[in-house]
Design a protein around this motif. Sequence first.
Motif, PDB file in Angstrom:
ATOM      1  N   ILE A 218       0.837  -1.200   0.000  1.00  0.00           N
ATOM      2  CA  ILE A 218       0.000   0.000   0.000  1.00  0.00           C
ATOM      3  C   ILE A 218       0.874   1.254   0.000  1.00  0.00           C
ATOM      4  O   ILE A 218       0.531   2.274  -0.607  1.00  0.00           O
ATOM      5  CB  ILE A 218      -0.926   0.005   1.235  1.00  0.00           C
ATOM      6  N   TRP A 219       2.051   1.141   0.636  1.00  0.00           N
ATOM      7  CA  TRP A 219       2.934   2.306   0.736  1.00  0.00           C
ATOM      8  C   TRP A 219       3.498   2.697  -0.625  1.00  0.00           C
ATOM      9  O   TRP A 219       3.886   3.858  -0.820  1.00  0.00           O
ATOM     10  CB  TRP A 219       4.064   2.019   1.718  1.00  0.00           C
ATOM     11  N   ASP A 220       3.549   1.762  -1.572  1.00  0.00           N
ATOM     12  CA  ASP A 220       4.023   2.093  -2.921  1.00  0.00           C
ATOM     13  C   ASP A 220       3.068   3.057  -3.627  1.00  0.00           C
ATOM     14  O   ASP A 220       3.438   3.676  -4.629  1.00  0.00           O
ATOM     15  CB  ASP A 220       4.166   0.821  -3.760  1.00  0.00           C
ATOM     16  N   PRO A 224       4.597  10.065   0.012  1.00  0.00           N
ATOM     17  CA  PRO A 224       5.856   9.823   0.714  1.00  0.00           C
ATOM     18  C   PRO A 224       5.786  10.283   2.172  1.00  0.00           C
ATOM     19  O   PRO A 224       5.261  11.351   2.470  1.00  0.00           O
ATOM     20  CB  PRO A 224       6.867  10.654  -0.083  1.00  0.00           C
ATOM     21  N   GLY A 225       6.296   9.423   3.042  1.00  0.00           N
ATOM     22  CA  GLY A 225       6.308   9.764   4.460  1.00  0.00           C
ATOM     23  C   GLY A 225       5.142   9.211   5.253  1.00  0.00           C
ATOM     24  O   GLY A 225       5.160   9.249   6.494  1.00  0.00           O
ATOM     25  N   GLU A 226       4.103   8.672   4.563  1.00  0.00           N
ATOM     26  CA  GLU A 226       2.933   8.163   5.279  1.00  0.00           C
ATOM     27  C   GLU A 226       3.282   6.950   6.139  1.00  0.00           C
ATOM     28  O   GLU A 226       2.796   6.819   7.264  1.00  0.00           O
ATOM     29  CB  GLU A 226       1.817   7.799   4.293  1.00  0.00           C
ATOM     30  N   ARG A 227       4.114   6.069   5.618  1.00  0.00           N
ATOM     31  CA  ARG A 227       4.482   4.876   6.380  1.00  0.00           C
ATOM     32  C   ARG A 227       5.200   5.272   7.664  1.00  0.00           C
ATOM     33  O   ARG A 227       4.905   4.736   8.743  1.00  0.00           O
ATOM     34  CB  ARG A 227       5.364   3.959   5.537  1.00  0.00           C
ATOM     35  N   ARG A 250      -2.896   8.958   3.164  1.00  0.00           N
ATOM     36  CA  ARG A 250      -3.173   9.591   1.871  1.00  0.00           C
ATOM     37  C   ARG A 250      -2.602   8.716   0.754  1.00  0.00           C
ATOM     38  O   ARG A 250      -1.455   8.291   0.819  1.00  0.00           O
ATOM     39  CB  ARG A 250      -2.548  10.993   1.825  1.00  0.00           C
ATOM     40  N   VAL A 251      -3.441   8.454  -0.250  1.00  0.00           N
ATOM     41  CA  VAL A 251      -3.067   7.593  -1.368  1.00  0.00           C
ATOM     42  C   VAL A 251      -3.025   8.410  -2.654  1.00  0.00           C
ATOM     43  O   VAL A 251      -3.917   9.229  -2.907  1.00  0.00           O
ATOM     44  CB  VAL A 251      -4.067   6.422  -1.517  1.00  0.00           C
ATOM     45  N   ILE A 252      -1.986   8.174  -3.444  1.00  0.00           N
ATOM     46  CA  ILE A 252      -1.870   8.861  -4.745  1.00  0.00           C
ATOM     47  C   ILE A 252      -2.547   7.976  -5.796  1.00  0.00           C
ATOM     48  O   ILE A 252      -2.109   6.859  -6.061  1.00  0.00           O
ATOM     49  CB  ILE A 252      -0.403   9.097  -5.129  1.00  0.00           C
ATOM     50  N   THR A 253      -3.621   8.450  -6.378  1.00  0.00           N
ATOM     51  CA  THR A 253      -4.331   7.664  -7.382  1.00  0.00           C
ATOM     52  C   THR A 253      -3.555   7.660  -8.693  1.00  0.00           C
ATOM     53  O   THR A 253      -2.646   8.475  -8.897  1.00  0.00           O
ATOM     54  CB  THR A 253      -5.744   8.220  -7.625  1.00  0.00           C
ATOM     55  N   LYS A 254      -3.930   6.757  -9.581  1.00  0.00           N
ATOM     56  CA  LYS A 254      -3.208   6.632 -10.841  1.00  0.00           C
ATOM     57  C   LYS A 254      -3.310   7.906 -11.671  1.00  0.00           C
ATOM     58  O   LYS A 254      -2.383   8.265 -12.400  1.00  0.00           O
ATOM     59  CB  LYS A 254      -3.750   5.434 -11.642  1.00  0.00           C
ATOM     60  N   GLY A 255      -4.437   8.586 -11.527  1.00  0.00           N
ATOM     61  CA  GLY A 255      -4.608   9.826 -12.278  1.00  0.00           C
ATOM     62  C   GLY A 255      -3.888  11.018 -11.668  1.00  0.00           C
ATOM     63  O   GLY A 255      -3.802  12.075 -12.285  1.00  0.00           O
ATOM     64  N   GLY A 256      -3.378  10.840 -10.430  1.00  0.00           N
ATOM     65  CA  GLY A 256      -2.619  11.922  -9.810  1.00  0.00           C
ATOM     66  C   GLY A 256      -3.222  12.503  -8.546  1.00  0.00           C
ATOM     67  O   GLY A 256      -2.486  12.795  -7.596  1.00  0.00           O
ATOM     68  N   PRO A 257      -4.561  12.669  -8.475  1.00  0.00           N
ATOM     69  CA  PRO A 257      -5.149  13.267  -7.263  1.00  0.00           C
ATOM     70  C   PRO A 257      -4.892  12.413  -6.028  1.00  0.00           C
ATOM     71  O   PRO A 257      -4.769  11.188  -6.119  1.00  0.00           O
ATOM     72  CB  PRO A 257      -6.650  13.313  -7.586  1.00  0.00           C
ATOM     73  N   ILE A 258      -4.778  13.069  -4.902  1.00  0.00           N
ATOM     74  CA  ILE A 258      -4.553  12.385  -3.630  1.00  0.00           C
ATOM     75  C   ILE A 258      -5.888  12.162  -2.939  1.00  0.00           C
ATOM     76  O   ILE A 258      -6.720  13.074  -2.851  1.00  0.00           O
ATOM     77  CB  ILE A 258      -3.615  13.215  -2.735  1.00  0.00           C
ATOM     78  N   ARG A 259      -6.101  10.938  -2.458  1.00  0.00           N
ATOM     79  CA  ARG A 259      -7.333  10.592  -1.764  1.00  0.00           C
ATOM     80  C   ARG A 259      -6.988  10.086  -0.365  1.00  0.00           C
ATOM     81  O   ARG A 259      -5.964   9.426  -0.144  1.00  0.00           O
ATOM     82  CB  ARG A 259      -8.103   9.487  -2.497  1.00  0.00           C
ATOM     83  N   TRP A 260      -7.827  10.398   0.586  1.00  0.00           N
ATOM     84  CA  TRP A 260      -7.675   9.899   1.950  1.00  0.00           C
ATOM     85  C   TRP A 260      -8.366   8.541   2.077  1.00  0.00           C
ATOM     86  O   TRP A 260      -9.500   8.363   1.602  1.00  0.00           O
ATOM     87  CB  TRP A 260      -8.302  10.855   2.950  1.00  0.00           C
ATOM     88  N   PHE A 261      -7.692   7.582   2.724  1.00  0.00           N
ATOM     89  CA  PHE A 261      -8.282   6.277   2.983  1.00  0.00           C
ATOM     90  C   PHE A 261      -8.157   5.928   4.458  1.00  0.00           C
ATOM     91  O   PHE A 261      -7.139   6.211   5.092  1.00  0.00           O
ATOM     92  CB  PHE A 261      -7.607   5.180   2.149  1.00  0.00           C
ATOM     93  N   GLU A 262      -9.220   5.316   4.962  1.00  0.00           N
ATOM     94  CA  GLU A 262      -9.193   4.767   6.315  1.00  0.00           C
ATOM     95  C   GLU A 262      -9.007   3.259   6.184  1.00  0.00           C
ATOM     96  O   GLU A 262      -9.769   2.591   5.488  1.00  0.00           O
ATOM     97  CB  GLU A 262     -10.509   5.071   7.034  1.00  0.00           C
ATOM     98  N   TRP A 263      -7.978   2.721   6.862  1.00  0.00           N
ATOM     99  CA  TRP A 263      -7.639   1.303   6.749  1.00  0.00           C
ATOM    100  C   TRP A 263      -7.930   0.586   8.062  1.00  0.00           C
ATOM    101  O   TRP A 263      -7.460   1.004   9.120  1.00  0.00           O
ATOM    102  CB  TRP A 263      -6.158   1.128   6.399  1.00  0.00           C
TER     103      TRP A 263
END
Length: 329
Positions: A218-220, A224-227, A250-263
């Motif tokens: 998921i960190w890939d 950067p720095g979230e882990r 925060r996850v970087i989507t393939k299209g570029g925008p950053i989305r927040w995810f709760e895991w």
Amino acid sequence: MVHSDITEANRLKTLQEYNILNTEAEAQFDSITRLISYICKTPIAFISFMEEDRQWIKSETGLNMKETSRSSAFCNYTIQNDTLLEISDLTKDNRFSDNPFVTNNPHFRFYAGSPITTAGGYHIGTLCVMDYEPRYLSDQEKDALKILSNEVMSHLEVRKKNVELQQMLNQARQFQDLFNNSNEIHCITDSEGKIEFINTSVQLLIGYSVDEMLGKTIWDFSVPGERERVMPEVFRAISLGKTHFQVETRVITKGGPIRWFEWSDVIMNGRWLVNGRDITTRKEAELKIQNLSIAVEKSPAGVVIRNAKNEVSWMNEAAEKIIGYKVEE
């Protein structure tokens, strides 16, 4: 086999577990009836299963029947013993001499049957041969009848396992359909966090296909720095014996925008079961509320919030200066 009401109830329950009653013809059973008819040189052979009040015939050759009442079934006597039952002349046996299949058409005269016995010892049916003339089976023919009745049981066991396997496959397909139609990400990772399995919803949520995600972490796909930000606390919890965790990244989507995810993560058998849902809308709303709160707090105008009882529950610094009281007062 000792007969009793309890034993009979268990026998009927066991029979139901094989899901054989009222099923269509099947080649493996038809082959056995034809073979035993040929070996014993009898015009009639059949495989039957005994219900509470009915004898149901799974396979037959020369009989042209699908069922009889249990009370008129010769096989009803066979299932009450552990050995092969042979009646050389039905007219001379008090148990069968007045049987309607003996006194009327088709005027059966000879019967031999071997019980179909489960591993638990329940006689759920029989493999039988019949003739219109009195006769005896040779020792070799009796052996063949016993061997092939055991073969019927073997086919039933295989059939049962196949049915159970098919049911499991159907359930797995239903689960997979539900799994892949979820609006959340579900995945399984190894102990290092590498994704071993992930549902297809990931492509809709962050743009990457399943193949692009497998073998990665998921960190890939995270900022950067979230882990480094969230995992130290998780590792501390693990050291205390905890196995359930919840983090936000925060996850970087393939299209570029950053989305927040709760895991929501669970450690089980050395693997991580991970469920992720998009909380971007919630985080944006929280940020707006936070910014509004700061703006109100720093506003030169006095702002007072009252609860349902008209009691002051909050006021900003400007209101405190204007009124001359703290909110605690």
